[in-house]
Design a protein around this motif. Structure first.
Motif, PDB file in Angstrom:
ATOM      1  N   LYS A  79      -4.875  -9.570  -6.022  1.00  0.00           N
ATOM      2  CA  LYS A  79      -4.373  -9.131  -4.719  1.00  0.00           C
ATOM      3  C   LYS A  79      -4.009  -7.657  -4.784  1.00  0.00           C
ATOM      4  O   LYS A  79      -3.459  -7.172  -5.771  1.00  0.00           O
ATOM      5  N   SER A 107      -1.979  -4.634  -4.706  1.00  0.00           N
ATOM      6  CA  SER A 107      -0.526  -4.492  -4.815  1.00  0.00           C
ATOM      7  C   SER A 107      -0.075  -3.264  -5.602  1.00  0.00           C
ATOM      8  O   SER A 107       1.114  -2.942  -5.579  1.00  0.00           O
ATOM      9  N   LYS A 150      -1.195   1.538  -2.975  1.00  0.00           N
ATOM     10  CA  LYS A 150      -0.434   1.426  -1.724  1.00  0.00           C
ATOM     11  C   LYS A 150      -0.112   2.810  -1.173  1.00  0.00           C
ATOM     12  O   LYS A 150      -0.214   3.057   0.039  1.00  0.00           O
ATOM     13  N   ASP A 186      -2.548   0.573   7.737  1.00  0.00           N
ATOM     14  CA  ASP A 186      -1.563  -0.480   7.511  1.00  0.00           C
ATOM     15  C   ASP A 186      -1.872  -1.200   6.196  1.00  0.00           C
ATOM     16  O   ASP A 186      -2.983  -1.703   6.003  1.00  0.00           O
ATOM     17  N   GLU A 191      -0.775  -4.059   4.920  1.00  0.00           N
ATOM     18  CA  GLU A 191      -1.051  -5.493   5.039  1.00  0.00           C
ATOM     19  C   GLU A 191      -2.467  -5.731   5.555  1.00  0.00           C
ATOM     20  O   GLU A 191      -3.116  -6.701   5.164  1.00  0.00           O
ATOM     21  N   GLN A 194      -4.671  -5.318   2.623  1.00  0.00           N
ATOM     22  CA  GLN A 194      -4.597  -6.508   1.773  1.00  0.00           C
ATOM     23  C   GLN A 194      -5.445  -7.639   2.324  1.00  0.00           C
ATOM     24  O   GLN A 194      -6.005  -8.429   1.553  1.00  0.00           O
ATOM     25  N   ASP A 195      -5.544  -7.731   3.643  1.00  0.00           N
ATOM     26  CA  ASP A 195      -6.345  -8.801   4.255  1.00  0.00           C
ATOM     27  C   ASP A 195      -7.826  -8.659   3.920  1.00  0.00           C
ATOM     28  O   ASP A 195      -8.528  -9.658   3.727  1.00  0.00           O
ATOM     29  N   SER A 238      -6.066  -1.718  11.883  1.00  0.00           N
ATOM     30  CA  SER A 238      -4.651  -1.330  11.941  1.00  0.00           C
ATOM     31  C   SER A 238      -4.223  -1.048  13.376  1.00  0.00           C
ATOM     32  O   SER A 238      -3.154  -1.486  13.815  1.00  0.00           O
TER      33      SER A 238
END
Length: 314
Positions: free
Chosen positions: A135, A137, A142, A151, A153, A156-157, A226
């Motif tokens: 994942k 992270s 980041k 964005d 998240e 991450q998707d 985003s």
């Protein structure tokens, strides 16, 4: 065997024994060319967690029993169940949870390492070895994503984090998968590919849609997603849900063209430059009435990511 036991058998593994190989995996769902008809773009979806299938091209779906019933419409219920019991025993088919857990590590290591390394993935004549995929992270990645005003998240998707080494040097980066199992690799210092370079297709929300958006690169697509998430009223995105097609290179447009035939509307979010204009022309030559040139929405910027970074086109 009971009906419930038969229903619990992995549809993914059953399809494999029937000779059907998935085209790609997105968000844990397996996408296939439909076993019920000829098609060039996968519209048949299997959720291994729910152990259910959906044929979006025919608006049908169900469990493994329903699948065999549709594959053999002349069979009665007894013939369907007998056939499934025989296949389960002869191929030692496993329950969906067991099969998913068993294949997860195999997909992470074998697919990336054995297939691609056996295919002589090289950079500067050095073989790339993938250590792990996980994942997204890492704090530095980041930070890089934040610098691009995307964005995290959302990133991450759609993306993973990859750790790999070339000779004795180790690296990590953002990894974005394409339809042939290759990856686009990005970090602050590097932009490269691992495996075959081709297009990426994303079914948003795990579903196929009648409209699609085409982007040249990963960060344009992440920017668009985003903006949708933030619901920013800057008139850069379309209201309806669309599939996303990322070219990963303008040169991949010939690969993308056949996938566009199943869409009613094609929204082109390409660069405001000569190459972008030439690519839109190629798409219009094939699908004139379906194509909308959305680059007019950001006419003063080269691409979508430049918009949210305030980089005006000279």
């Amino acid at each position: 065997m009971t009906i419930d036991e038969i229903k619990s058998v992995s549809i993914v593994q059953f399809l494999e024994t029937e000779g059907y190989q998935y085209a790609y995996i997105h968000r844990g769902n397996y996408w296939y060319l439909s076993p019920f008809r000829a098609e060039s773009s996968p519209s048949f979806n299997v959720s291994p967690t729910k152990n259910l299938w959906n044929d979006f091209g025919a608006s049908s779906g169900g469990n493994i029993i329903n699948l065999v019933q549709k594959m053999h419409p002349s069979w009665n219920n007894h013939q369907v169940l007998t056939y499934l019991e025989q296949q389960i025993k002869s191929h030692n088919l496993q329950y969906a949870e067991d099969y998913e857990a068993m294949t997860k590590e195999q997909q992470r290591r074998n697919v990336w390492n054995q297939n691609h390394i056996a295919g002589n993935m090289k950079e500067s004549n050095n073989i790339t070895f993938i250590d792990r995929i996980c994942k997204l992270s890492h704090p530095n990645l980041k930070s890089y994503i934040s610098q691009r005003r995307v964005d995290f998240e959302v990133a991450q998707d759609f993306c993973k984090e990859i750790h790999y080494h070339i000779n004795d040097k180790h690296y990590y980066a953002i990894a974005f998968e394409n339809i042939d199992g290759g990856m686009e690799i990005r970090n602050k210092y590097s932009k490269r590919s691992i495996g075959k370079k081709t297009i990426s297709i994303i079914r948003t929300n795990g579903e196929s849609h009648s409209e699609c958006c085409i982007f040249e690169g990963l960060f344009d697509m992440l920017t668009y997603a985003s903006l949708k998430k933030w619901k920013m009223d800057i008139q850069l995105y379309v209201e309806c849900e669309c599939d996303y097609i990322v070219l990963n290179s303008i040169s991949n447009i010939k690969t993308a063209l056949p996938y566009l035939q199943n869409y009613n509307v094609i929204h082109c979010y390409l660069d405001n430059d000569a190459a972008g204009a030439a690519t839109i022309k190629k798409i219009k030559d094939e699908y004139l009435d379906k194509v909308i040139d959305e680059s007019i929405r950001y006419r003063n910027f080269k691409d979508l990511n430049d918009v949210i970074n305030g980089i005006v086109k000279e």
